[in-house]
Design an enzyme around this catalytic site. Structure first.
Site, PDB file in Angstrom:
ATOM      1  N   GLU A  65     143.953  26.987  36.417  1.00  0.00           N
ATOM      2  CA  GLU A  65     142.619  27.065  37.038  1.00  0.00           C
ATOM      3  C   GLU A  65     142.692  26.188  38.274  1.00  0.00           C
ATOM      4  O   GLU A  65     142.758  24.962  38.161  1.00  0.00           O
ATOM      5  CB  GLU A  65     141.550  26.527  36.077  1.00  0.00           C
ATOM      6  CG  GLU A  65     141.370  27.343  34.822  1.00  0.00           C
ATOM      7  CD  GLU A  65     140.605  28.636  35.050  1.00  0.00           C
ATOM      8  OE1 GLU A  65     140.079  28.838  36.157  1.00  0.00           O
ATOM      9  OE2 GLU A  65     140.556  29.444  34.116  1.00  0.00           O
ATOM     10  N   GLU A  71     140.419  23.939  51.240  1.00  0.00           N
ATOM     11  CA  GLU A  71     139.432  23.379  50.305  1.00  0.00           C
ATOM     12  C   GLU A  71     139.158  21.920  50.657  1.00  0.00           C
ATOM     13  O   GLU A  71     140.083  21.099  50.715  1.00  0.00           O
ATOM     14  CB  GLU A  71     139.969  23.463  48.872  1.00  0.00           C
ATOM     15  CG  GLU A  71     138.943  23.042  47.840  1.00  0.00           C
ATOM     16  CD  GLU A  71     139.494  23.022  46.417  1.00  0.00           C
ATOM     17  OE1 GLU A  71     140.615  22.513  46.220  1.00  0.00           O
ATOM     18  OE2 GLU A  71     138.793  23.500  45.518  1.00  0.00           O
ATOM     19  N   LYS A 105     146.416  15.457  28.863  1.00  0.00           N
ATOM     20  CA  LYS A 105     146.543  14.426  29.893  1.00  0.00           C
ATOM     21  C   LYS A 105     145.365  14.558  30.845  1.00  0.00           C
ATOM     22  O   LYS A 105     145.305  15.457  31.679  1.00  0.00           O
ATOM     23  CB  LYS A 105     147.856  14.541  30.672  1.00  0.00           C
ATOM     24  CG  LYS A 105     148.164  13.198  31.314  1.00  0.00           C
ATOM     25  CD  LYS A 105     148.726  13.199  32.694  1.00  0.00           C
ATOM     26  CE  LYS A 105     147.944  13.620  33.867  1.00  0.00           C
ATOM     27  NZ  LYS A 105     146.954  12.681  34.394  1.00  0.00           N
ATOM     28  N   CYS A 160     135.182  23.262  41.936  1.00  0.00           N
ATOM     29  CA  CYS A 160     136.127  24.303  42.354  1.00  0.00           C
ATOM     30  C   CYS A 160     135.400  25.539  42.848  1.00  0.00           C
ATOM     31  O   CYS A 160     135.911  26.278  43.663  1.00  0.00           O
ATOM     32  CB  CYS A 160     137.044  24.651  41.185  1.00  0.00           C
ATOM     33  SG  CYS A 160     136.126  25.051  39.692  1.00  0.00           S
TER      34      CYS A 160
HETATM   35  P1  NAD Z   1     145.081  17.373  41.061  1.00  0.00           P
HETATM   36  O1  NAD Z   1     145.848  18.639  41.178  1.00  0.00           O
HETATM   37  O2  NAD Z   1     145.379  16.267  41.978  1.00  0.00           O
HETATM   38  O3  NAD Z   1     145.246  16.763  39.580  1.00  0.00           O
HETATM   39  C1  NAD Z   1     144.960  17.516  38.430  1.00  0.00           C
HETATM   40  C2  NAD Z   1     145.715  16.928  37.253  1.00  0.00           C
HETATM   41  O4  NAD Z   1     147.116  17.129  37.464  1.00  0.00           O
HETATM   42  C3  NAD Z   1     145.523  15.405  37.072  1.00  0.00           C
HETATM   43  O5  NAD Z   1     145.446  15.129  35.690  1.00  0.00           O
HETATM   44  C4  NAD Z   1     146.813  14.847  37.658  1.00  0.00           C
HETATM   45  O6  NAD Z   1     147.185  13.601  37.124  1.00  0.00           O
HETATM   46  C5  NAD Z   1     147.809  15.912  37.244  1.00  0.00           C
HETATM   47  N1  NAD Z   1     149.037  15.958  38.039  1.00  0.00           N
HETATM   48  C6  NAD Z   1     149.218  15.583  39.327  1.00  0.00           C
HETATM   49  N2  NAD Z   1     150.505  15.772  39.697  1.00  0.00           N
HETATM   50  C7  NAD Z   1     151.149  16.280  38.618  1.00  0.00           C
HETATM   51  C8  NAD Z   1     152.483  16.697  38.361  1.00  0.00           C
HETATM   52  N3  NAD Z   1     153.427  16.620  39.305  1.00  0.00           N
HETATM   53  N4  NAD Z   1     152.804  17.174  37.140  1.00  0.00           N
HETATM   54  C9  NAD Z   1     151.843  17.286  36.174  1.00  0.00           C
HETATM   55  N5  NAD Z   1     150.569  16.885  36.350  1.00  0.00           N
HETATM   56  C10 NAD Z   1     150.212  16.408  37.559  1.00  0.00           C
HETATM   57  O7  NAD Z   1     143.542  17.798  41.125  1.00  0.00           O
HETATM   58  P2  NAD Z   1     142.268  16.855  41.173  1.00  0.00           P
HETATM   59  O8  NAD Z   1     142.196  16.221  42.518  1.00  0.00           O
HETATM   60  O9  NAD Z   1     142.220  16.012  39.954  1.00  0.00           O
HETATM   61  O10 NAD Z   1     141.100  17.955  41.013  1.00  0.00           O
HETATM   62  C11 NAD Z   1     140.555  18.661  42.077  1.00  0.00           C
HETATM   63  C12 NAD Z   1     141.150  20.050  42.160  1.00  0.00           C
HETATM   64  O11 NAD Z   1     140.964  20.748  40.919  1.00  0.00           O
HETATM   65  C13 NAD Z   1     140.479  20.911  43.200  1.00  0.00           C
HETATM   66  O12 NAD Z   1     141.433  21.623  43.923  1.00  0.00           O
HETATM   67  C14 NAD Z   1     139.609  21.859  42.379  1.00  0.00           C
HETATM   68  O13 NAD Z   1     139.297  23.062  43.026  1.00  0.00           O
HETATM   69  C15 NAD Z   1     140.446  22.044  41.166  1.00  0.00           C
HETATM   70  N6  NAD Z   1     139.614  22.487  40.044  1.00  0.00           N
HETATM   71  C16 NAD Z   1     139.721  23.779  39.620  1.00  0.00           C
HETATM   72  C17 NAD Z   1     138.906  24.241  38.590  1.00  0.00           C
HETATM   73  C18 NAD Z   1     138.985  25.652  38.094  1.00  0.00           C
HETATM   74  O14 NAD Z   1     138.493  25.919  37.013  1.00  0.00           O
HETATM   75  N7  NAD Z   1     139.572  26.583  38.837  1.00  0.00           N
HETATM   76  C19 NAD Z   1     137.978  23.371  37.992  1.00  0.00           C
HETATM   77  C20 NAD Z   1     137.910  22.059  38.468  1.00  0.00           C
HETATM   78  C21 NAD Z   1     138.741  21.625  39.487  1.00  0.00           C
END
Ligand code: NAD
Length: 503
Positions: free
Chosen positions: A258, A393, A182, A292
């Site tokens: 992650e 963040e 997804k 991130c």
């Molecule tokens: P997000 O948490 O809003 O969304 C991530 C994914 O989760 C999306 O596909 C979203 O649709 C899905 N999602 C949202 N709510 C959900 C739920 N209740 N159940 C299941 N899936 C759900 O994050 P974002 O805004 O897309 O990305 C930014 C974040 O990702 C930042 O905090 C960043 O630090 C982190 N990030 C971490 C890494 C790493 O490797 N540690 C890498 C890239 C981004």
């Protein structure tokens, strides 16, 4: 390259080896963050589609050819996937620039490098080995099998969607798992292009890799709850990760997370100043700070604070904002409208907390190179590590500069944070470099470099930055489980009412 003249493109998603619309027939728009205009329609999947995709993956795992294929053959398939990514790398990079606003200069390098994940884990596929154990019983022959965990669900964020998918997909496929992905609702297009040009083209059997596009609560949650999913590999925000972890625990899924970061980039006065200034810029303004591992807390030794800030501002001021599809652009748009609002709100928070804004501090105008969702590279000095701007963040081009006295002080400030994803250290002292690398609580420490990644090096978080590791040989363990096999070649019998211990 992508035809940017085309009006609206309509995508289907890929389930069980077929291109399909969402069962509901619904679709949602995806934006080009540079222009702010919608450019494609993406199927809006819900629990019906999730169920279809998981059932397909489950069938492929239980009765399909993938897990029964020899690991050597699976390895060859992974190498073919790598070759196809290489063949289409320019196109895939172009799509991601359009949908995500990432710079073409960064994306071209990322998609050119992505095949390495499939070559590396393809090579590991037939090196997954169990063990024969000389167990403490006579006439027993015991061994350990390493088996794929089953159906894996990947949930990915909008920054670097394809690269972060590759980090999961390559080891999962090498292990013999099947997969449902997804992607983020903001950046689904590159994965759908990847499915067409790479997975379908490589003739990966139906059901082995499936995609459900859609929103987190509607498509993500049913995937996390589905009883036939054995493992969740999630990349995204820490709050979402906590929810995913709690939901997954109800059905005892294996989970890797992650999550977010607020990484310290620590500069000592014995550093090479020019390199460190460039490293500070790389840490926070590359990818418009939407990474991130952003070095969003710049810890400066007080002896060089003023001269460093002056050089930093001079360099950051030169950053060319603009169209991410132009190779000369250095800072592109913010990817999503809510993220744009969030970054601006944090700039207000920093100002209200009394920090000094020495660069930027708001949206970038058209004259400054900005498009629809642009924030100027922003630097705050006078930040205290306890402030919200230092602890939370932002995920944007906003840097907090914090002073420190000595090594002890630097370690304390670096570690006084909920996160632990990355850290940078700038020093010419070998002793200090190793000491800092050991003492900072983070999954990655870069010394005299920043934001370097490789398929060979484990990547992941300490503390609230995550669970588990991606990349490197150990990542494949996350997609395997051990089975202990006991063969008694001797007599049976003995007391049936007590456990068969060696004593
Ligand atoms: P997000 O948490 O809003 O969304 C991530 C994914 O989760 C999306 O596909 C979203 O649709 C899905 N999602 C949202 N709510 C959900 C739920 N209740 N159940 C299941 N899936 C759900 O994050 P974002 O805004 O897309 O990305 C930014 C974040 O990702 C930042 O905090 C960043 O630090 C982190 N990030 C971490 C890494 C790493 O490797 N540690 C890498 C890239 C981004």
């Amino acid at each position: 390259m992508l035809d940017t003249q085309q009006k609206t493109k309509t995508y289907q998603t890929y389930i069980d080896g077929k291109w399909v619309d969402a069962a509901s027939g619904k679709a949602f728009e995806t934006l080009d963050p540079y222009t702010g205009e919608s450019w494609a329609l993406i199927p809006e999947c819900d629990d019906t589609d999730v169920n279809r995709a998981v059932e397909a993956a489950y069938r492929a795992f239980e009765t399909g050819s993938w897990p029964n294929m020899t690991p050597t053959m699976r390895g060859k398939k992974l190498r073919l996937i790598g070759d196809l990514i290489a063949k289409h790398s320019e196109h895939l990079a172009g799509i991601e620039v359009r949908d995500n606003g990432k710079l073409i200069s960064e994306m071209a390098a990322q998609t050119r490098y992505m095949p390495e994940w499939f070559y590396y884990y393809g090579g590991l596929a037939d090196k997954i080995q169990g063990a024969v154990v000389s167990v403490d019983r006579p006439e027993h022959f015991n061994y350990i099998l390493r088996e794929p965990v089953g159906v894996c669900a990947f949930i990915t964020p909008w920054n670097s969607p394809l690269m972060l998918t590759s980090w999961k997909l390559a080891p999962a496929l090498a292990a013999g798992c099947t997969v449902v992905i997804k992607p983020s609702e903001y950046t689904s297009a590159s994965l759908l292009e990847f499915m067409r040009l790479v997975i379908a083209e490589a003739d990966i059997p139906p059901g082995v890799v499936n995609v459900v596009t859609g929103f987190g609560a509607v498509a993500g949650e049913p995937l996390v709850k589905h009883p036939k999913v054995a493992k969740i590999a999630f990349t995204g925000g820490t709050a979402t990760g906590a929810r995913v972890n709690a939901l997954a625990a109800q059905t005892f899924k294996k989970v890797s997370l992650e999550l977010g970061g607020k990484s310290p980039n620590v500069v000592f006065d014995d550093c090479n100043l020019e390199d460190a200034v460039s490293g500070a810029v790389a840490g926070i303004f590359a990818a418009t700070g939407q990474t991130c591992i952003a070095g969003s807390r710049l810890l400066l030794q007080e002896t060089i604070h003023d001269v460093f800030v002056e050089k930093l501002v001079a360099m950051a001021k030169q950053a060319r904002l603009g169209d991410p599809s132009k190779p000369e652009t250095q800072v592109g748009p913010v990817t999503t409208p809510p993220q744009y609002e969030k970054i601006l709100s944090y700039i207000d928070i920093a100002k209200a907390e009394g920090c000094t804004c020495v660069l930027g501090g708001g949206p970038a105008t058209k004259e400054e190179g900005g498009g629809r969702y642009f924030v100027k590279p922003t630097i705050f000095t006078g930040v205290d590590n306890k402030m919200r701007i230092a602890q939370e963040e932002v995920f944007g081009p906003v840097l907090s500069v914090i002073k420190f006295k000595d090594e002890e002080d630097a370690v304390r400030i670096a570690n006084e944070i909920a996160y632990g994803l990355g850290a940078g250290v700038w020093t010419q002292s070998v002793k200090r470099a190793h000491n800092m690398a050991r003492r900072i609580k983070a999954g990655t420490v870069w010394v005299n470099t920043y934001r370097a990644v490789s398929f060979l090096m484990p990547f992941g978080g300490y503390k609230a930055s995550g669970l588990g590791r991606e990349n490197g040989a150990e990542a494949i363990d996350g997609y395997l489980q051990s089975k202990s096999v006991w063969i008694n070649n001797g007599p049976g019998g003995g007391n049936p009412f007590i456990m068969k211990t060696a004593g």
